[in-house]
Design an enzyme around this catalytic site. Sequence first.
Site, PDB file in Angstrom:
ATOM      1  N   HIS A  70       0.828  -1.207   0.000  1.00 14.63           N
ATOM      2  CA  HIS A  70       0.000   0.000   0.000  1.00 14.63           C
ATOM      3  C   HIS A  70       0.865   1.260   0.000  1.00 14.63           C
ATOM      4  O   HIS A  70       0.534   2.240  -0.658  1.00 14.63           O
ATOM      5  CB  HIS A  70      -0.940  -0.010   1.215  1.00 14.63           C
ATOM      6  CG  HIS A  70      -1.992  -1.072   1.119  1.00 14.63           C
ATOM      7  ND1 HIS A  70      -3.319  -0.800   0.865  1.00 14.63           N
ATOM      8  CD2 HIS A  70      -1.900  -2.420   1.191  1.00 14.63           C
ATOM      9  CE1 HIS A  70      -3.998  -1.943   0.806  1.00 14.63           C
ATOM     10  NE2 HIS A  70      -3.152  -2.940   1.012  1.00 14.63           N
ATOM     11  N   ASP A 111      -6.249   5.591   0.566  1.00 16.38           N
ATOM     12  CA  ASP A 111      -6.278   4.151   0.326  1.00 16.38           C
ATOM     13  C   ASP A 111      -7.723   3.638   0.403  1.00 16.38           C
ATOM     14  O   ASP A 111      -8.497   4.090   1.253  1.00 16.38           O
ATOM     15  CB  ASP A 111      -5.460   3.503   1.445  1.00 16.38           C
ATOM     16  CG  ASP A 111      -4.936   2.144   1.080  1.00 16.38           C
ATOM     17  OD1 ASP A 111      -3.709   2.000   1.051  1.00 16.38           O
ATOM     18  OD2 ASP A 111      -5.750   1.229   0.851  1.00 16.38           O
TER      19      ASP A 111
HETATM   20 BR1  BUP Z   1       9.569  -8.685  -0.762  1.00 15.25          BR
HETATM   21  C1  BUP Z   1       9.970  -7.082  -1.641  1.00 15.25           C
HETATM   22  N1  BUP Z   1      11.583  -5.516  -2.323  1.00 15.25           N
HETATM   23  O1  BUP Z   1      12.261  -7.318  -1.182  1.00 15.25           O
HETATM   24  P1  BUP Z   1       2.915  -6.231  -3.953  1.00 15.25           P
HETATM   25  C2  BUP Z   1       8.997  -6.313  -2.201  1.00 15.25           C
HETATM   26  N2  BUP Z   1       9.325  -5.127  -2.811  1.00 15.25           N
HETATM   27  O2  BUP Z   1      10.955  -3.681  -3.468  1.00 15.25           O
HETATM   28  P2  BUP Z   1       2.541  -7.537  -1.340  1.00 15.25           P
HETATM   29  C3  BUP Z   1      10.636  -4.732  -2.896  1.00 15.25           C
HETATM   30  O3  BUP Z   1       7.167  -4.225  -2.448  1.00 15.25           O
HETATM   31  P3  BUP Z   1      -0.156  -6.614  -1.110  1.00 15.25           P
HETATM   32  C4  BUP Z   1      11.335  -6.678  -1.679  1.00 15.25           C
HETATM   33  O4  BUP Z   1       8.484  -4.241  -5.712  1.00 15.25           O
HETATM   34  C5  BUP Z   1       6.308  -4.113  -4.619  1.00 15.25           C
HETATM   35  O5  BUP Z   1       6.359  -2.788  -5.061  1.00 15.25           O
HETATM   36  C6  BUP Z   1       7.704  -4.727  -4.658  1.00 15.25           C
HETATM   37  O6  BUP Z   1       3.795  -5.112  -3.251  1.00 15.25           O
HETATM   38  C7  BUP Z   1       8.265  -4.252  -3.340  1.00 15.25           C
HETATM   39  O7  BUP Z   1       2.797  -7.404  -2.931  1.00 15.25           O
HETATM   40  C8  BUP Z   1       5.956  -4.122  -3.147  1.00 15.25           C
HETATM   41  O8  BUP Z   1       3.615  -6.756  -5.140  1.00 15.25           O
HETATM   42  C9  BUP Z   1       5.091  -5.304  -2.780  1.00 15.25           C
HETATM   43  O9  BUP Z   1       1.584  -5.623  -4.233  1.00 15.25           O
HETATM   44  O10 BUP Z   1       1.442  -6.502  -0.980  1.00 15.25           O
HETATM   45  O11 BUP Z   1       3.768  -7.178  -0.629  1.00 15.25           O
HETATM   46  O12 BUP Z   1       2.019  -8.903  -1.150  1.00 15.25           O
HETATM   47  O13 BUP Z   1      -0.570  -7.775  -0.265  1.00 15.25           O
HETATM   48  O14 BUP Z   1      -0.680  -5.312  -0.588  1.00 15.25           O
HETATM   49  O15 BUP Z   1      -0.449  -6.807  -2.564  1.00 15.25           O
END
Ligand code: BUP
Length: 454
Positions: free
Chosen positions: A18, A115
């Site tokens: 988020h 959000d």
């Molecule tokens: Br792990 C990791 N580095 O090591 P998502 C994640 N990320 O930059 P999630 C890093 O966190 P939700 C790491 O690039 C993305 O922007 C990744 O968001 C970054 O999945 C973010 O992909 C993660 O939407 O969150 O973490 O499961 O459950 O809210 O979708």
Amino acid sequence: ITAELPHIALFPSAGMGHLTPFLRLASMLLSRNCVLTFITAHPTVSATESSYISSFLSHHPQVNHIELQITPFLRSTSTDDDPFFLQFQATSRSAHLLGPLLSSSSPPVSAIFSDFAVASSITPIAADLGIPNYVVATTSVKFFCLMAYLPNLLSNVAQLSSTTEVNVPDLAPIPISSIPPPFKDPNHLFTSQIATNARAFSAAKGVLINSFDGFEPETLAAANNGRVLNHLPPFLPIGPLQPYELKRDKMQCLSWLDSKPAESVVYVSFGSRTAMSKDQIRELSKGLEASGCSFLWVLKTTKVDKEDEEELQDLLGGSFLDRTKNKGIVVKTWVNQQEILEHPAIGGFINHCGWNSVMEAARRGIPVLAWPQHGDQMVNAEVVENAGLGIWERKWGWGVLVNGEEIAIRIKELMENEKLRRRARKVGEEGMKASEVDGSSEKVLTGVIEFLKQ
Ligand code: BUP
């Protein structure tokens, strides 16, 4: 500061999934000369969130920061104690404190971008201030529509347990196996939070969504024609959101990637909130090894970063690490995923389909092997497949232990399927075009800012 520049208050909810899109959006708004207030809940759930917030604010001292003190982790009556859902609840409960803080802001706040997980508590504040609230969606259009429709589904929970598919008006039916299991329990914190907020979506001026024309064209058209739910505000696709630059040291894994041929490495990550079981970790390691592909694997065993202390040796076995030392690297630290995906050596992405990851892959045209773990991810996986960005093995259901041989087969397909690679590349070209000057997403964001200047 002139009166013409809109002053926008941004309010993300909990978790990197988020926070990340809000920081990106903030950076895009700053480059368009908006005045910003960034609201964060304190304390955050993870150390990573708090470090990203501090780093962003120290690079942008002109951003006004409101730290909302919350009473963390109120226990609910449900059995679920996911720290992020508890934080959603705690943040919503403290959000009323924002009213006086925002009403005394100078220059006056012209809009709130909040959000979806705080929609119900922000709606009355925006109404009191007489300013628009734009809901920021951190998921696909399709899952957002499903959330908007959730109150209708909950009016007949018994049917939800017996049916094989969910029919949201004018959307392709969603198999019940793709619906997050907590949706069948109205008392589950995930479900009750989403339903409460979904009832407030209609009061928003618009839904800012990290997606672009052409990625989910049919769903977007249905939603914007008022056919899904006629009370929903317009969906405003402004993605893929642009990454922002922060000064940092070069990650070690990037030097390793420099030594690899173009598109030869598979990148493996299941996001910031998925703690994979030890058995599944072992099968995945077998699959990666048997695929023969080079890999970069970001491994997590707990939902929240700071508890993640188990050694790689214990998790994977020393002999795996020895055998694969020339083929792959496994890291347990936070990496800059966007930067990894931008590296030319990356040729495929095994991913849970968290929406930020999907858009990061879409922006670069990297083929995805979708392996949803929870929440919105199965619905997102189908969107990924339909968009031509990836492949999805539906048999790999929630909590199913997938064996290494099957994983190896799918990894080979991901890395060797030329048709998939071409289609994904095309998605990447469209995604990049959308956010360039005069691109569809860029025009939408400019339109919102122009509207707020009036
Ligand atoms: Br792990 C990791 N580095 O090591 P998502 C994640 N990320 O930059 P999630 C890093 O966190 P939700 C790491 O690039 C993305 O922007 C990744 O968001 C970054 O999945 C973010 O992909 C993660 O939407 O969150 O973490 O499961 O459950 O809210 O979708």
